[in-house]
Design a protein around this motif. Structure first.
Motif, PDB file in Angstrom:
ATOM      1  N   LYS A 213       1.298  14.895  -6.235  1.00  0.00           N
ATOM      2  CA  LYS A 213       2.405  15.868  -5.854  1.00  0.00           C
ATOM      3  C   LYS A 213       3.728  15.383  -5.858  1.00  0.00           C
ATOM      4  N   LYS A 214       3.822  14.417  -5.310  1.00  0.00           N
ATOM      5  CA  LYS A 214       5.230  13.616  -5.278  1.00  0.00           C
ATOM      6  C   LYS A 214       5.468  13.207  -6.648  1.00  0.00           C
ATOM      7  N   LEU A 215       4.676  12.919  -7.715  1.00  0.00           N
ATOM      8  CA  LEU A 215       4.899  12.183  -9.041  1.00  0.00           C
ATOM      9  C   LEU A 215       5.522  13.199  -9.684  1.00  0.00           C
ATOM     10  N   ASP A 225      12.702   6.632 -20.218  1.00  0.00           N
ATOM     11  CA  ASP A 225      13.475   5.408 -20.746  1.00  0.00           C
ATOM     12  C   ASP A 225      12.893   4.105 -19.878  1.00  0.00           C
ATOM     13  N   ASP A 226      13.507   2.998 -20.119  1.00  0.00           N
ATOM     14  CA  ASP A 226      12.884   1.678 -19.424  1.00  0.00           C
ATOM     15  C   ASP A 226      12.724   2.010 -17.605  1.00  0.00           C
ATOM     16  N   VAL A 227      13.597   2.873 -17.160  1.00  0.00           N
ATOM     17  CA  VAL A 227      13.741   3.045 -15.802  1.00  0.00           C
ATOM     18  C   VAL A 227      12.446   3.768 -15.352  1.00  0.00           C
ATOM     19  N   LEU A 228      12.141   4.826 -16.117  1.00  0.00           N
ATOM     20  CA  LEU A 228      10.894   5.793 -16.044  1.00  0.00           C
ATOM     21  C   LEU A 228       9.813   4.923 -16.240  1.00  0.00           C
ATOM     22  N   LEU A 229       9.777   4.164 -17.224  1.00  0.00           N
ATOM     23  CA  LEU A 229       8.419   3.495 -17.586  1.00  0.00           C
ATOM     24  C   LEU A 229       8.235   2.448 -16.364  1.00  0.00           C
ATOM     25  N   ALA A 230       9.057   1.736 -15.580  1.00  0.00           N
ATOM     26  CA  ALA A 230       9.121   0.890 -14.820  1.00  0.00           C
ATOM     27  C   ALA A 230       8.499   1.540 -13.435  1.00  0.00           C
ATOM     28  N   THR A 232       7.042   4.503 -13.227  1.00  0.00           N
ATOM     29  CA  THR A 232       5.595   5.048 -13.289  1.00  0.00           C
ATOM     30  C   THR A 232       4.436   3.842 -13.201  1.00  0.00           C
ATOM     31  N   ALA A 233       4.846   2.856 -14.010  1.00  0.00           N
ATOM     32  CA  ALA A 233       4.090   1.714 -13.891  1.00  0.00           C
ATOM     33  C   ALA A 233       3.912   1.075 -12.398  1.00  0.00           C
ATOM     34  N   GLY A 234       5.001   0.937 -11.776  1.00  0.00           N
ATOM     35  CA  GLY A 234       4.871   0.748 -10.359  1.00  0.00           C
ATOM     36  C   GLY A 234       4.027   1.391  -9.645  1.00  0.00           C
ATOM     37  N   ARG A 235       4.237   2.839  -9.900  1.00  0.00           N
ATOM     38  CA  ARG A 235       3.254   3.786  -8.966  1.00  0.00           C
ATOM     39  C   ARG A 235       1.881   3.509  -8.975  1.00  0.00           C
ATOM     40  N   ALA A 237       0.298   0.802 -10.285  1.00  0.00           N
ATOM     41  CA  ALA A 237      -0.119  -0.428  -9.842  1.00  0.00           C
ATOM     42  C   ALA A 237      -0.363  -0.443  -8.278  1.00  0.00           C
ATOM     43  N   ALA A 238       0.549   0.206  -7.637  1.00  0.00           N
ATOM     44  CA  ALA A 238       0.483   0.577  -5.965  1.00  0.00           C
ATOM     45  C   ALA A 238      -0.818   1.457  -5.618  1.00  0.00           C
ATOM     46  N   ILE A 239      -1.010   2.125  -6.193  1.00  0.00           N
ATOM     47  CA  ILE A 239      -2.297   3.140  -6.066  1.00  0.00           C
ATOM     48  C   ILE A 239      -3.462   2.592  -6.426  1.00  0.00           C
ATOM     49  N   ARG A 240      -3.529   1.686  -7.565  1.00  0.00           N
ATOM     50  CA  ARG A 240      -4.767   0.925  -7.835  1.00  0.00           C
ATOM     51  C   ARG A 240      -5.024  -0.036  -6.708  1.00  0.00           C
ATOM     52  N   ALA A 241      -4.060  -0.559  -6.104  1.00  0.00           N
ATOM     53  CA  ALA A 241      -4.274  -1.496  -5.152  1.00  0.00           C
ATOM     54  C   ALA A 241      -4.244  -1.035  -3.705  1.00  0.00           C
ATOM     55  N   SER A 242      -4.313   0.308  -3.599  1.00  0.00           N
ATOM     56  CA  SER A 242      -4.608   1.064  -2.297  1.00  0.00           C
ATOM     57  C   SER A 242      -5.901   1.157  -1.702  1.00  0.00           C
ATOM     58  N   ALA A 243      -6.050   1.276  -0.579  1.00  0.00           N
ATOM     59  CA  ALA A 243      -7.406   1.311  -0.053  1.00  0.00           C
ATOM     60  C   ALA A 243      -8.309   2.521  -0.749  1.00  0.00           C
ATOM     61  N   GLU A 244      -7.608   3.862  -0.864  1.00  0.00           N
ATOM     62  CA  GLU A 244      -8.435   4.809  -1.493  1.00  0.00           C
ATOM     63  C   GLU A 244      -8.636   4.498  -2.862  1.00  0.00           C
ATOM     64  N   GLY A 245      -7.311   4.051  -3.625  1.00  0.00           N
ATOM     65  CA  GLY A 245      -7.702   3.463  -5.056  1.00  0.00           C
ATOM     66  C   GLY A 245      -8.919   2.647  -5.347  1.00  0.00           C
ATOM     67  N   ARG A 246      -8.858   1.619  -4.495  1.00  0.00           N
ATOM     68  CA  ARG A 246     -10.247   0.610  -4.535  1.00  0.00           C
ATOM     69  C   ARG A 246     -11.381   1.323  -4.244  1.00  0.00           C
ATOM     70  N   GLU A 247     -11.543   2.439  -3.233  1.00  0.00           N
ATOM     71  CA  GLU A 247     -12.499   2.802  -2.810  1.00  0.00           C
ATOM     72  C   GLU A 247     -12.929   3.725  -4.030  1.00  0.00           C
ATOM     73  N   GLY A 248     -12.411   4.691  -4.475  1.00  0.00           N
ATOM     74  CA  GLY A 248     -12.451   5.656  -5.607  1.00  0.00           C
ATOM     75  C   GLY A 248     -13.177   5.124  -6.798  1.00  0.00           C
ATOM     76  N   VAL A 249     -12.449   3.736  -7.242  1.00  0.00           N
ATOM     77  CA  VAL A 249     -13.202   3.204  -8.536  1.00  0.00           C
ATOM     78  C   VAL A 249     -14.536   2.469  -8.043  1.00  0.00           C
ATOM     79  N   ALA A 250     -14.649   1.795  -6.701  1.00  0.00           N
ATOM     80  CA  ALA A 250     -15.718   1.425  -6.401  1.00  0.00           C
ATOM     81  C   ALA A 250     -16.839   2.414  -6.305  1.00  0.00           C
TER      82      ALA A 250
END
Length: 262
Positions: A213-215, A225-230, A232-235, A237-250
């Motif tokens: 929703k925030k996205l 542009d490069d700012v936007l790409l950085a 979205t890539a950061g977002r 990366a952060a959610i992949r490493a989050s507890a729910e991100g890891r749990e969802g993939v697992a």
């Protein structure tokens, strides 16, 4: 949950339903209704047990905009008093729009003026076939100023220009074509359709829904542009490493339900 003079609130199966409950005045706003909606959305948005919010209404109309008695009172206000009053309405709409929980509007009846601001501040809008919409302010010598940020986001500049200026009524199917409504269904299917959407929201990762929703809110309209790409890539990366991100993939790889469904 607290009790409110102008609303009904219930929570079931992780879904909070906030229901406008002034059917005798077509659920029109006054000072109390605005304060109640602001406090109610703030309350359910902070409730960890709530994963989705439905905004509904009792009676034949969803919301007719401003209450006539409130408008009479405002006519005698000074500029400063009118500005403070409008800011309270603006704060209510912002509270809905920025709620971290997804908000579904269940529009069972006509939606006019400020009521369209309420709907436009929600994330998903389902309307019953036969419902009418109207931005009626200019008929009264007014403009839809406070609701305009949300209505223009929903309908776009061109459609807003027409309906802000003409105050023409348009039906639910036109609202869908313009982007104000996501779905239009027969009245008898409205409850089931909204319930299905709310269940889908509840079944998803609460953190991912909040961040998605925030996205949309943060990214819409920005140049690629490069700012936007950085960003979205950061977002991701952060959610992949989050507890729910890891749990969802697992849970997907292990062919089991994720923890948030247990």
């Amino acid at each position: 949950m607290d009790t409110y003079d102008t609303l009904e609130i219930g929570v079931a199966n992780k879904i909070a339903t906030i229901t406008l409950n002034r059917p005798d005045v077509r659920n029109a706003f006054n000072e109390t209704a605005i304060a109640d909606l602001t406090m109610a959305f703030d309350e359910v948005s902070q409730d960890a047990d709530v994963r989705a919010i439905v905004l509904a209404a009792n009676g034949p109309a969803f919301c007719a905009g401003a209450d006539l008695n409130w408008m009479k009172k405002m006519a005698g206000y000074s500029h400063e008093e009118n500005e403070a009053d409008a800011l309270r309405l603006a704060d209510m709409l912002r509270t809905i729009y920025f709620s971290p929980k997804p908000v579904v509007a269940k529009v069972q009846g006509d939606c006019y003026a400020g009521g369209m601001g309420l709907v436009a501040a929600c994330d998903i809008v389902v309307a019953a076939d036969g419902v009418n919409f109207c931005l009626s302010e200019v008929k009264l010598g007014l403009i839809p100023a406070t609701i305009s940020p949300y209505v223009i986001k929903a309908m776009g500049d061109q459609a807003s220009r027409r309906y802000f200026l003409t105050a023409e009524r348009f039906d639910a199917r036109e609202a869908k074509r313009l982007g104000m409504a996501h779905e239009v269904v027969p009245a008898e299917e409205l409850d089931a359709t909204v319930a299905g959407i709310a269940r889908a929201l509840v079944n998803n990762s609460p953190n991912a829904v909040r961040e998605a929703k925030k996205l949309v809110r943060d990214i819409a309209g920005l140049p690629i542009d490069d700012v936007l790409l950085a960003d979205t890539a950061g977002r991701i990366a952060a959610i992949r490493a989050s507890a729910e991100g890891r749990e969802g993939v697992a849970s997907f790889l292990e062919k089991r339900k994720p923890a948030w469904l247990e």
